[in-house]
Scaffold this active site. Structure first.
Site, PDB file in Angstrom:
ATOM      1  N   GLU A 172       0.794  -1.224   0.000  1.00 53.93           N
ATOM      2  CA  GLU A 172       0.000   0.000   0.000  1.00 53.93           C
ATOM      3  C   GLU A 172       0.829   1.278   0.000  1.00 53.93           C
ATOM      4  O   GLU A 172       0.797   2.050   0.969  1.00 53.93           O
ATOM      5  CB  GLU A 172      -0.956   0.011   1.208  1.00 53.93           C
ATOM      6  CG  GLU A 172      -1.901  -1.187   1.241  1.00 53.93           C
ATOM      7  CD  GLU A 172      -2.990  -1.050   2.311  1.00 53.93           C
ATOM      8  OE1 GLU A 172      -2.860  -0.163   3.169  1.00 53.93           O
ATOM      9  OE2 GLU A 172      -3.951  -1.819   2.268  1.00 53.93           O
ATOM     10  N   GLU A 379      -5.048  -8.710   1.163  1.00 54.05           N
ATOM     11  CA  GLU A 379      -5.686  -8.400   2.446  1.00 54.05           C
ATOM     12  C   GLU A 379      -7.174  -8.187   2.240  1.00 54.05           C
ATOM     13  O   GLU A 379      -7.581  -7.517   1.303  1.00 54.05           O
ATOM     14  CB  GLU A 379      -5.154  -7.099   3.084  1.00 54.05           C
ATOM     15  CG  GLU A 379      -3.789  -7.210   3.682  1.00 54.05           C
ATOM     16  CD  GLU A 379      -3.314  -5.896   4.287  1.00 54.05           C
ATOM     17  OE1 GLU A 379      -4.155  -5.077   4.743  1.00 54.05           O
ATOM     18  OE2 GLU A 379      -2.091  -5.689   4.309  1.00 54.05           O
TER      19      GLU A 379
HETATM   20  C1  GBH Z   1      -4.348  -2.065   5.617  1.00 54.99           C
HETATM   21  O1  GBH Z   1      -4.511  -0.717   5.457  1.00 54.99           O
HETATM   22  C2  GBH Z   1      -2.967  -2.327   6.094  1.00 54.99           C
HETATM   23  O2  GBH Z   1      -2.164  -2.914   5.083  1.00 54.99           O
HETATM   24  C3  GBH Z   1      -2.894  -3.138   7.347  1.00 54.99           C
HETATM   25  O3  GBH Z   1      -1.618  -3.026   7.908  1.00 54.99           O
HETATM   26  C4  GBH Z   1      -3.979  -2.669   8.285  1.00 54.99           C
HETATM   27  O4  GBH Z   1      -3.867  -3.249   9.569  1.00 54.99           O
HETATM   28  C5  GBH Z   1      -5.296  -3.033   7.678  1.00 54.99           C
HETATM   29  O5  GBH Z   1      -5.404  -2.545   6.373  1.00 54.99           O
HETATM   30  C6  GBH Z   1      -6.500  -2.547   8.478  1.00 54.99           C
HETATM   31  O6  GBH Z   1      -6.517  -1.159   8.554  1.00 54.99           O
HETATM   32  O7  GBH Z   1     -13.112   4.812   2.873  1.00 54.99           O
HETATM   33  O8  GBH Z   1     -12.950   5.518   5.164  1.00 54.99           O
HETATM   34  O9  GBH Z   1     -12.519   3.243   4.593  1.00 54.99           O
HETATM   35  C7  GBH Z   1      -5.770  -0.314   5.005  1.00 54.99           C
HETATM   36  C8  GBH Z   1      -5.745   1.161   4.767  1.00 54.99           C
HETATM   37  C9  GBH Z   1      -8.073   1.561   4.857  1.00 54.99           C
HETATM   38  C10 GBH Z   1      -6.628   2.922   3.514  1.00 54.99           C
HETATM   39  C11 GBH Z   1      -9.266   2.150   4.169  1.00 54.99           C
HETATM   40  C12 GBH Z   1      -7.807   3.495   2.835  1.00 54.99           C
HETATM   41  C13 GBH Z   1     -10.071   4.055   3.008  1.00 54.99           C
HETATM   42  C14 GBH Z   1     -10.733   5.039   3.898  1.00 54.99           C
HETATM   43  N1  GBH Z   1      -6.905   1.611   4.040  1.00 54.99           N
HETATM   44  N2  GBH Z   1      -8.962   3.466   3.708  1.00 54.99           N
HETATM   45  S1  GBH Z   1     -12.439   4.629   4.145  1.00 54.99           S
END
Ligand code: GBH
Length: 474
Positions: A172, A379
């Site tokens: 990511e 993931e």
């Molecule tokens: C992943 O990040 C990571 O790789 C992992 O380490 C982490 O623990 C896991 O997910 C859980 O968070 O539209 O408001 O949902 C995910 C990161 C989450 C970034 C969702 C973009 C969108 C914002 N992503 N987010 S929302």
């Protein structure tokens, strides 16, 4: 529908890779052992106010010491693959120079244990834990960091390439650049739009150079990949304004990576949207795009929730509902007028909307735009407010429902022609959920932090049956 029983086939292709994932800083602990030095996440989590409850990864799930038990647990659940990440500052404490054998030995022991249990190791080189020394030297906005990463990739591949066949460069990069240098809710906590875009380019360059280093070090059977959190962007309405919002977020959320990585160029509209922030002509040097677009064997896709956007009149609307804690700064560099909305009101403990159709759309969209590129869901999962009963059981029907719906979306994407090779549940264990610390539990296995006792949740047993049947329950 052409098959005889279109509505009852719940099975997956033979050889489908069933896995679970973790990341070094989120599970390992042992923050100062065997020569490991601080990464940006050690520094960030020790900075008051950055992580909920002042939590750090100092101990985490103590995976560094408990990996044997954890592999035994994986074997018991029937996992076919384990996706973990390598801590750069264990392997190269200053981010430069030769590898540290004591640090590499942990990954040798872990992968030996996995192979003995018949579990395929899948290694990610970078899951957000930049050695602090490299951040002090400028971090990802600094071009030299990409060269340092390629050196590290070569060291890791020479040490572990005889036992690890599938390698992912970055996890990511959007989060590393936009949350780390834009909104500042992730380490290193900077809030500088120009630095954000420079970081994005240097992460792309780091990936490309690392693919070269991996190819040079790995046997010809070695597979290279990158994992992206592609935003499944949807306009709130069918108005031209909301279509424009979706275009902008798709550019700065997705195509800033897929453009150079898969198609060999940054999209023109992205350059136009952001040219007041950065001099792309100076940033992207001759030869960079050829390096960045080196062929990869697999594309990793992480998916949690869709991204619904509209065009707002008010400045700063982009800070709302970004799902990553409070920040006065939007991560959406150059998209200040975009507002974010929830797709529905069925939410996880992260307040992310549950919508499995987004995963199907993402996978079939990639299959259409990039035919011939094998995909892997690296993931997918959800946090809920899990707790252990007095009898020591953890019942998590919401997670089972989430996994069922999303696995069905994967199955349907495959039926619709997407070449999806595997699925990794996030996460094997409850762990350090970044700026939320230990307050959010994504694990299929519950971790009682004071005792480090592992309790497989009902969802782990459910997933285990799915793996055993290579099919979803009807
Ligand atoms: C992943 O990040 C990571 O790789 C992992 O380490 C982490 O623990 C896991 O997910 C859980 O968070 O539209 O408001 O949902 C995910 C990161 C989450 C970034 C969702 C973009 C969108 C914002 N992503 N987010 S929302």
């Amino acid at each position: 529908e052409t098959t005889a029983q279109p509505h009852t086939d719940t099975s997956f292709p033979t050889g489908f890779v069933w896995g679970a994932a973790t990341a070094a800083y989120q599970v390992e602990g042992a923050a100062a052992e065997d020569g490991r030095t601080p990464s940006i996440w050690d520094t960030f989590s020790r900075t008051p106010g950055k992580v909920r409850n002042g939590d750090t990864g100092d101990i985490a799930a103590d995976h560094y010491h408990r990996y044997r038990d954890d592999v035994a647990l994986m074997k018991d659940l029937g996992l076919k693959a384990y996706r973990f990440s390598i801590s750069w500052s264990r392997v190269q404490p200053t981010g430069r120079g030769p590898g540290v054998e004591r640090g590499l030995d942990f990954y040798r022991r872990l992968t030996d244990e996995l192979l003995e249990a018949g579990i395929t190791p899948v290694a990610t080189l970078y899951h957000w834990d930049l050695p602090q020394e490299l951040e002090d030297a400028g971090g990802w906005p600094h071009r030299d960091t990409a060269h340092r990463f390629a050196d590290y990739a070569g060291i890791a591949a020479r040490a572990l390439g005889d036992r690890v066949g599938i390698w992912t460069t970055l996890n990511e990069p959007w989060c590393s650049a936009f949350l780390g240098y834009g909104s500042g809710v992730h380490a290193p906590g900077r809030t500088d739009p120009a630095a954000t875009l420079r970081a994005a380019h240097h992460l792309n360059l780091a990936h490309g150079r690392a693919v070269g280093a991996l190819r040079a070090a790995l046997p010809s059977s070695g597979q290279t990949s990158v994992t992206l959190n592609l935003h499944q962007v949807r306009p709130l309405t069918d108005s031209p304004a909301d279509a424009e919002a979706a275009r902008r977020i798709d550019a700065v959320g997705n195509r800033i990576f897929t453009g150079p990585l898969l198609d060999g160029a940054y999209p023109e509209d992205l350059l136009a949207d952001t040219r007041h922030l950065v001099d792309w002509g100076e940033l992207v040097r001759d030869g960079d795009l050829a390096e960045i677009s080196r062929p990869i064997d697999l594309l990793g896709v992480n998916y949690y929730s869709p991204t619904v956007v509209s065009l707002a009149a008010d400045q700063g609307a982009g800070t709302r509902n970004d799902g990553h804690g409070a920040s006065d700064h939007s991560p959406w560099t150059g998209s200040e007028h975009v507002a974010f909305h929830l797709a529905n009101d069925e939410l996880t403990a992260m307040n992310w909307a549950i919508d499995a159709t987004g995963l199907h759309t993402l996978l079939t969209g990639l299959a259409a735009s990039h035919p011939g590129l094998p995909l892997m869901v690296t993931e997918n999962g959800a946090a809920f407010d899990d707790y252990a009963s007095p009898e020591g059981r953890v019942d998590d029907p919401q997670r089972i429902a989430y996994l069922h719906a999303h696995l069905d979306a994967v199955r349907r994407a495959i039926a619709d022609g997407a070449d999806v090779r595997g699925y990794f549940l996030w996460s094997l264990l409850d762990n350090f959920e970044w700026s939320y610390g230990y307050s959010k539990r994504f694990g299929a296995v519950y971790v009682d932090y004071p005792t480090q006792l592992r309790i497989p949740k009902a969802s782990a047993r459910w997933y285990s049956r799915v793996i055993g049947n290579n099919a979803l329950p009807r």
